[in-house]
Design an enzyme around this catalytic site. Structure first.
Site, mmCIF file in Angstrom:
data_model
loop_
_atom_site.group_PDB
_atom_site.id
_atom_site.type_symbol
_atom_site.label_atom_id
_atom_site.label_comp_id
_atom_site.label_asym_id
_atom_site.label_seq_id
_atom_site.Cartn_x
_atom_site.Cartn_y
_atom_site.Cartn_z
ATOM 1 N N SER A 127 -0.399 4.482 -2.275
ATOM 2 C CA SER A 127 -1.532 3.835 -2.954
ATOM 3 C C SER A 127 -1.415 2.320 -2.922
ATOM 4 O O SER A 127 -0.312 1.759 -2.943
ATOM 5 C CB SER A 127 -1.545 4.298 -4.413
ATOM 6 N N GLU A 129 -1.830 0.610 -5.335
ATOM 7 C CA GLU A 129 -1.161 0.228 -6.590
ATOM 8 C C GLU A 129 0.327 -0.055 -6.366
ATOM 9 O O GLU A 129 0.981 -0.636 -7.222
ATOM 10 C CB GLU A 129 -1.346 1.312 -7.653
ATOM 11 N N TYR A 151 2.429 4.388 -12.704
ATOM 12 C CA TYR A 151 1.796 5.091 -11.585
ATOM 13 C C TYR A 151 2.214 4.451 -10.249
ATOM 14 O O TYR A 151 2.663 5.132 -9.329
ATOM 15 C CB TYR A 151 0.270 5.061 -11.745
#
Ligand code: GDD
Length: 325
Positions: A127, A129, A151
């Site tokens: 991701s 992120e 996360y």
């Protein structure tokens, strides 16, 4: 005929990928939780159209024995590991399950493949992120990671694990570093679907307002069916590596609001309320991806504009409501 296993087959990406692979002539197997099989009308709605063609197996990220059993039963040529905790929670309440689902379960899957089917090609869903408070923009495969949430940390830890299996165990493991990707099958907790479904309700007189957090937040938003094409292309290469998949263009939540409301001839300013509960800390850095490597090596390019995605989502939600959904 190639055989593929998709974890998270009933999610947004899993369902589009299953359809893509079926169209390419694959034998498609999917791993789903037992409770999904017991409530197919809700939990398997994304694969309703393709369900008869997909062979489903019961397994869950928190039951490593079940993952091992599914790998042993299917023995696929390709595995797309999409199941994870995908909502970027910045709160503390869910941290241990995020780490367990995104990191520990990925370890269970990779170690099962190493033992049982070491030649299987594995895709891992990384991701944007993982870049978090990125030091450079746009980000590419060489940008240092600096995650800003549990996360992001859990995805990055699993990403390193995937690389470790590639480099030290010589397995074919590729990761996509995927930026936000949306569609009418997006989960309702994500901002685009929250907006499109509420816009449809407002249009039909079934809602009167929409509560959101930071509408100045920006994201690099793409189209989910495009992104699953990239996943498949990664596993067709001669050798495994990691790819950023992104549009390279950012928009704000406000831009999405404008596009979504204008699809039904309304103006968002009349309906949107800001609510502190939906604001997130630590979002000062805007993530924007540079997918040059994917363009060059996978021939990948986005097929839809931001406005087209917003419009498609609103129209699909309107139709769902009209059909009684
Ligand atoms: N969910 C949500 N709800 N987000 C809101 C709201 C709201 O009411 N109001 C504003 N936002 C802002 C968030 O602060 C964030 O900046 C942006 O909308 C997008 O939030 P999400 O749609 O929840 O997605 P995300 O960016 O946190 O995470 C998604 O993209 C990642 C990167 O590709 C998920 O798909 C992740 O799994 C994925 O890794």
């Amino acid at each position: 005929m190639k055989r593929a296993l998709i974890t998270g087959v009933n999610g947004q990406d899993g369902s589009y990928l299953a359809e893509l692979l079926l169209a390419k002539g694959y034998e498609v197997h999917g791993m789903v939780r037992r409770d999904a099989l017991e409530d197919p009308a809700h939990r398997l709605v994304n694969i309703a159209g393709a369900r008869k063609s997909i062979q489903l197996h019961v397994g869950s990220l928190d039951n490593h024995q079940s993952i091992h059993k599914v790998v042993a039963a299917v023995r696929p040529d390709e595995c797309y590991h999409l199941a994870s905790s995908s909502f970027v929670s910045y709160s503390f309440e869910d941290e241990s399950s995020i780490v367990a689902n995104n990191f520990t379960a990925t370890h269970a899957l990779l170690s099962s493949f190493k033992e049982l089917v070491p030649d299987c090609r594995v895709y891992f869903a990384g991701s944007s992120e993982m870049f978090g408070h990125a030091k450079a923009s746009p980000q590419n495969e060489a940008t240092p990671f600096n995650p800003r949430s549990v996360y992001g940390i859990s995805k990055l830890a699993a990403f390193h694990l995937a690389r470790n299996y590639r480099e030290h165990h010589r397995m074919f493991v590729s990761a996509g570093i995927l930026y936000n990707h949306e569609s009418p099958r997006r989960g309702h907790q994500f901002v685009t679907r929250k907006i499109s479904s509420t816009v449809a309700k407002i249009k039909l007189g079934r809602a009167s307002s929409l509560s959101l957090g930071n509408i100045d937040a920006r994201r690099d938003w793409g189209y989910a069916p495009d992104f699953v094409r990239a996943m498949h292309a990664m596993l067709q290469k001669d050798s495994p590596t990691d790819y950023v998949v992104a549009t390279g263009v950012t928009h704000s939540v406000k831009d999405f609001l404008r596009a979504a409301f204008s699809a039904v001839d309304l103006e968002y300013e009349r309906f949107v309320r800001l609510e502190s509960a939906y604001f997130r800390p630590s979002e000062t850095v805007v993530l924007c991806g540079d997918a040059a490597l994917a363009r060059r090596e996978l021939g990948w390019a986005p097929s839809r504009t931001f406005e087209e995605i917003a419009r498609e989502m609103v129209l699909a939600d309107l139709q769902l409501l009209k059909d009684g959904g």
